[in-house]
Scaffold this active site. Structure first.
Site, PDB file in Angstrom:
ATOM      1  NE  ARG A  51     -12.598 -43.650 128.018  1.00 39.30           N
ATOM      2  CZ  ARG A  51     -11.867 -43.501 126.984  1.00 39.30           C
ATOM      3  NH1 ARG A  51     -12.267 -44.268 125.949  1.00 39.30           N
ATOM      4  NH2 ARG A  51     -10.844 -42.542 126.939  1.00 39.30           N
ATOM      5  CB  ALA A 104     -12.637 -46.647 121.578  1.00 35.98           C
ATOM      6  CB  CYS A 105     -15.650 -42.370 122.323  1.00 40.32           C
ATOM      7  SG  CYS A 105     -16.002 -40.645 122.122  1.00 40.32           S
ATOM      8  N   GLY A 106     -13.384 -41.059 124.731  1.00 41.44           N
ATOM      9  CA  GLY A 106     -13.521 -40.408 125.750  1.00 41.44           C
ATOM     10  C   GLY A 106     -14.777 -39.556 126.215  1.00 41.44           C
TER      11      GLY A 106
END
Length: 136
Positions: free
Chosen positions: A15, A10-12
């Site tokens: 990612r 969920a964390c850019g």
């Protein structure tokens, strides 16, 4: 190249870091640490290998940091690790382990320090920012 990433999909930042590892040719072991947190010994080892303190690894945004009073100086390192074990969301991410070291990769470009020089020619982050990995 062996690599492991303590990842939150969920964390850019997480990612982007994972994508850079993959672009560099790594097939990293992906540990979604919110589902499978490190053991206490693993967490303490990671902190030591990063050369930081438990407080340096605490995440504030989107966590119970304020509710638990973790901004106060009264907590020992052991107590801060205990909080991270009880609330894995307090562990900042992503943490990456490669043959070249261990680092909290915030910002995601910090992963370049854990990759062979030139492993990534250029990477475009989710927000469009271009990261240059340097020439070999």
């Amino acid at each position: 190249m062996s690599a492991r990433i303590y990842h939150n999909p969920a964390c850019g930042t997480s990612r982007n870091t994972l994508a850079m590892l993959e672009q560099a040719g790594a097939s990293p072991e992906v540990i979604e640490y919110l589902k499978t947190p490190p053991t206490r010994d693993e967490l303490v080892d990671l902190i030591a290998r990063m050369g930081i303190t438990p407080r340096d690894l605490l995440r504030q945004k989107g966590t119970p940091y304020d509710e638990l009073g973790l901004g106060e100086d009264r907590w020992s390192d052991d107590e801060l690790v205990d909080f991270m074990m009880a609330h894995p969301i307090l562990i900042n991410r992503p943490i990456v382990v490669t043959d070249l070291g261990v680092a909290l990769c915030r910002p995601s470009e910090k992963v370049l320090d854990l990759l062979p020089e030139g492993a990534i020619g250029e990477y475009v982050k989710e927000d469009g920012e271009v990261v240059k990995g340097g020439a070999a």
